[in-house]
Every structure is written in structure tokens, then in C-alpha cells.
Write a protein that holds these residues in place. Structure first.
Motif, short mmCIF file in Angstrom:
data_model
loop_
_atom_site.label_atom_id
_atom_site.label_comp_id
_atom_site.label_asym_id
_atom_site.label_seq_id
_atom_site.Cartn_x
_atom_site.Cartn_y
_atom_site.Cartn_z
N ARG A 194 0.82 -1.21 0.00
CA ARG A 194 0.00 0.00 0.00
C ARG A 194 0.86 1.27 0.00
O ARG A 194 0.35 2.36 0.19
CB ARG A 194 -0.94 0.01 1.22
N GLY A 195 2.16 1.13 -0.16
CA GLY A 195 3.01 2.31 -0.30
C GLY A 195 2.65 3.03 -1.58
O GLY A 195 2.09 2.45 -2.51
N PRO A 196 2.97 4.35 -1.68
CA PRO A 196 2.48 5.16 -2.79
C PRO A 196 2.86 4.67 -4.18
O PRO A 196 1.99 4.57 -5.05
CB PRO A 196 3.05 6.55 -2.50
N TYR A 197 4.12 4.36 -4.42
CA TYR A 197 4.51 3.96 -5.77
C TYR A 197 4.11 2.52 -6.06
O TYR A 197 3.76 2.19 -7.20
CB TYR A 197 6.01 4.19 -5.98
N ALA A 198 4.16 1.68 -5.05
CA ALA A 198 3.67 0.32 -5.23
C ALA A 198 2.19 0.34 -5.58
O ALA A 198 1.73 -0.41 -6.45
CB ALA A 198 3.92 -0.50 -3.98
N TRP A 199 1.43 1.21 -4.91
CA TRP A 199 0.00 1.30 -5.20
C TRP A 199 -0.24 1.74 -6.64
O TRP A 199 -1.07 1.17 -7.35
CB TRP A 199 -0.70 2.26 -4.26
N LEU A 200 0.49 2.75 -7.10
CA LEU A 200 0.30 3.24 -8.46
C LEU A 200 0.59 2.14 -9.48
O LEU A 200 -0.11 2.00 -10.48
CB LEU A 200 1.19 4.46 -8.71
N ALA A 201 1.62 1.35 -9.22
CA ALA A 201 1.95 0.25 -10.13
C ALA A 201 0.87 -0.82 -10.11
O ALA A 201 0.44 -1.33 -11.14
CB ALA A 201 3.31 -0.35 -9.75
N ARG A 202 0.40 -1.17 -8.92
CA ARG A 202 -0.61 -2.22 -8.81
C ARG A 202 -1.96 -1.77 -9.39
O ARG A 202 -2.68 -2.57 -9.99
CB ARG A 202 -0.77 -2.63 -7.35
N SER A 203 -2.30 -0.51 -9.21
CA SER A 203 -3.57 -0.02 -9.76
C SER A 203 -3.53 -0.05 -11.28
O SER A 203 -4.56 -0.28 -11.93
CB SER A 203 -3.87 1.40 -9.25
N ALA A 204 -2.36 0.17 -11.86
CA ALA A 204 -2.22 0.08 -13.32
C ALA A 204 -2.46 -1.35 -13.79
O ALA A 204 -3.10 -1.59 -14.81
CB ALA A 204 -0.84 0.55 -13.74
N GLN A 205 -1.97 -2.31 -13.03
CA GLN A 205 -2.16 -3.72 -13.40
C GLN A 205 -3.62 -4.12 -13.38
O GLN A 205 -4.07 -4.93 -14.20
CB GLN A 205 -1.39 -4.63 -12.44
N SER A 206 -4.38 -3.58 -12.45
CA SER A 206 -5.76 -4.03 -12.25
C SER A 206 -6.78 -3.27 -13.08
O SER A 206 -7.96 -3.64 -13.10
CB SER A 206 -6.13 -3.92 -10.76
N PHE A 207 -6.36 -2.21 -13.79
CA PHE A 207 -7.32 -1.42 -14.54
C PHE A 207 -7.71 -2.13 -15.84
O PHE A 207 -7.06 -3.07 -16.28
CB PHE A 207 -6.77 -0.02 -14.83
N LEU A 208 -8.78 -1.63 -16.47
CA LEU A 208 -9.34 -2.26 -17.66
C LEU A 208 -8.37 -2.26 -18.85
O LEU A 208 -7.63 -1.31 -19.04
CB LEU A 208 -10.60 -1.50 -18.10
N PRO A 209 -8.44 -3.31 -19.67
CA PRO A 209 -7.73 -3.26 -20.95
C PRO A 209 -8.42 -2.29 -21.91
O PRO A 209 -9.57 -1.87 -21.67
CB PRO A 209 -7.83 -4.70 -21.46
N GLN A 210 -7.74 -1.94 -22.96
CA GLN A 210 -8.20 -0.89 -23.87
C GLN A 210 -9.60 -1.15 -24.44
O GLN A 210 -10.44 -0.25 -24.47
CB GLN A 210 -7.19 -0.71 -25.02
N GLU A 211 -9.84 -2.35 -24.92
CA GLU A 211 -11.13 -2.66 -25.54
C GLU A 211 -12.28 -2.50 -24.54
O GLU A 211 -13.36 -2.02 -24.89
CB GLU A 211 -11.13 -4.08 -26.11
N GLU A 212 -12.03 -2.90 -23.30
CA GLU A 212 -13.08 -2.79 -22.28
C GLU A 212 -13.39 -1.34 -21.94
O GLU A 212 -14.55 -0.97 -21.77
CB GLU A 212 -12.66 -3.55 -21.01
N LEU A 213 -12.35 -0.51 -21.87
CA LEU A 213 -12.59 0.90 -21.59
C LEU A 213 -13.32 1.56 -22.76
O LEU A 213 -14.19 2.41 -22.57
CB LEU A 213 -11.27 1.63 -21.30
N ALA A 214 -12.99 1.16 -23.98
CA ALA A 214 -13.69 1.68 -25.15
C ALA A 214 -15.18 1.33 -25.09
O ALA A 214 -16.05 2.15 -25.43
CB ALA A 214 -13.07 1.14 -26.43
#
Length: 243
Positions: A194-214
């Protein structure tokens, strides 16, 4: 109830994101440059270009942070246009205002504190609403996109610059290496998962792929939806038009 990102409520996530960005505000820009191999400024320029905001137009930059994308938009609208940079973190905004004052550039940007979930603007106000690396950090990204759509004029654009899922073969392998090696190192440097940079990296991993966001763009009623992959799909720009 616990959300997929580990938070028990939207309010808990908001509090965590506030403290996270306050902790990294003063070195956010330099870390961005390091973590993106100094490509982030180029990505923001492309985002402003794809927004299609006209010369003399009015742009809203949601979750503007330290104002880097806001400055790209300001270059595009010119001195007769206006850019509003909105963020809910006052420490990030302080950095944005200090840079603007120190460099004496883009005086047509107004930085304001506000919440992306309830944008404090009337309907049909702007020619574009952009968000750079912010969708994955808000409590409800669908609601935020809806708010962005609400405040732009018909014919205007909703534009997101966000992490994606790599589609190029080589980048996929590099991304896997990043996840396996870099994220654990970030965990150690920033105080655990839950540290700041670890969180930013992990949140990127869990976000939607491009087609899903479209698909989410289209579900809102946005039209001519397209996305543009950057760095082999590790980052993507999504654009949709309001009818």
C-alpha cells in the motif's frame, strides 16, 4: 463489502488516494519521468492533440495533478482560450501553481480544487474534458466519465490518457518483467503493497484493458470512440465525442 482493489468503500479509497498524492506531490513529476523513460510529456502532448480542442476553446483537465497535461492543453487553445485544471489534492495543486508562477507560462490556466465525482461546472461548458492517469484512482471511473461528458458541449471530446494492457509481443514480456521485478522493489521502497509507488503500479495492473474501456465509453453514449496505443499498448489514449 470489499472492492476488487482492496478498499472497503469509496470513501476509504478517496482518503487513501488523498494521502498518497500528498506524500509524493513534490517529486511526482521526476518519478513520472523516471518510470516512463521520459516519455510521459510526449504522451500528454498527444492527448491534447487528440482532444481536438480548438484555438480559443475551453478545456477542462480533470485530476490535473501538477498540471502537466493542463499546460499541453493551454498551448493548444492559445492565449485566447482557457484551461481549468481541477484536482482534489491541494498539495498537488500547490506544485502546479508554483510551476506556473515560476516559469511565467500559460497564464490562461486556472487551477481549482474540486472532486471529479461531482464536477462544479454547468452542463455543456467545455470543448473537451481530459483526464491523465486518473481514472484508475477515482472511486467510480464510470461516474467520472459521465461527469466529464455532462460538462462538455455537443461535438466535444472526453479524453483519457491511462495505463493499458500491452498488445505488442515484446512489450508484453517487458511488462511481465516489470510486474515481477519492479513492483516488489517499489513495495520495499514505499512501505509495502500500500506504499504510494507500489500502489500506483498495482492499480495500473488491475485497470481495464483498452477494448473494455472503449466499451465503457460507448455505453455512456459517446460516439466515434477510438483508442490509440502508446509504447506497445502499455499506455493508451481513449477519445469519444458527445453528440
Amino acid at each position: 463489502m470489499q472492492y476488487s482493489d482492496g478498499f472497503r468503500s469509496a470513501e476509504e479509497k478517496e482518503r487513501y488516494i488523498q494521502s498518497t498524492f500528498s506524500a509524493i506531490a513534490n517529486h511526482y513529476d521526476s518519478m513520472n519521468q523516471w518510470m516512463t523513460f521520459n516519455l510521459d510529456s510526449r504522451w500528454r502532448k498527444k492527448t491534447a492533440l487528440f482532444s481536438a480542442v480548438p484555438l480559443g476553446g475551453k478545456a477542462l483537465d480533470v485530476c490535473c495533478g501538477t498540471g502537466e497535461l493542463s499546460h499541453c492543453l493551454a498551448s493548444q487553445v492559445g492565449t485566447t482560450g482557457e484551461v481549468i485544471g481541477l484536482d482534489f489534492n491541494e498539495d498537488m495543486l500547490a506544485v502546479a501553481r508554483e510551476k506556473q508562477k515560476k516559469d511565467q507560462i500559460h497564464k490562461n490556466i486556472i487551477f481549482v480544487q474540486g472532486n471529479a465525482m461531482t464536477l462544479p461546472f454547468p452542463d455543456n461548458t467545455f470543448h473537451t474534458a481530459t483526464i491523465g492517469f486518473g481514472l484508475r484512482n477515482v472511486p467510480d471511473f464510470r461516474h467520472v466519465l459521465g461527469e466529464m461528458m455532462r460538462v462538455i458541449q455537443p461535438g466535444g471530446t472526453v479524453v483519457s490518457l491511462e495505463t493499458g494492457k500491452p498488445e505488442a509481443f515484446l512489450i508484453k514480456d517487458m511488462h511481465k518483467l516489470y510486474v515481477k521485478k519492479m513492483v516488489p522493489m517499489l513495495d520495499k521502497l514505499s512501505g509495502g503493497p500500500r506504499g504510494p509507488y507500489a500502489w500506483l503500479a498495482r492499480s495500473a495492473q488491475s485497470f481495464l484493458p483498452q477494448e473494455e474501456l472503449a466499451k465503457e465509453y460507448k455505453a455512456l453514449g459517446l460516439e466515434k470512440v477510438k483508442y490509440y496505443n502508446l509504447l506497445g499498448g502499455a499506455v493508451a489514449i481513449h477519445v469519444g465525442f458527445k453528440v
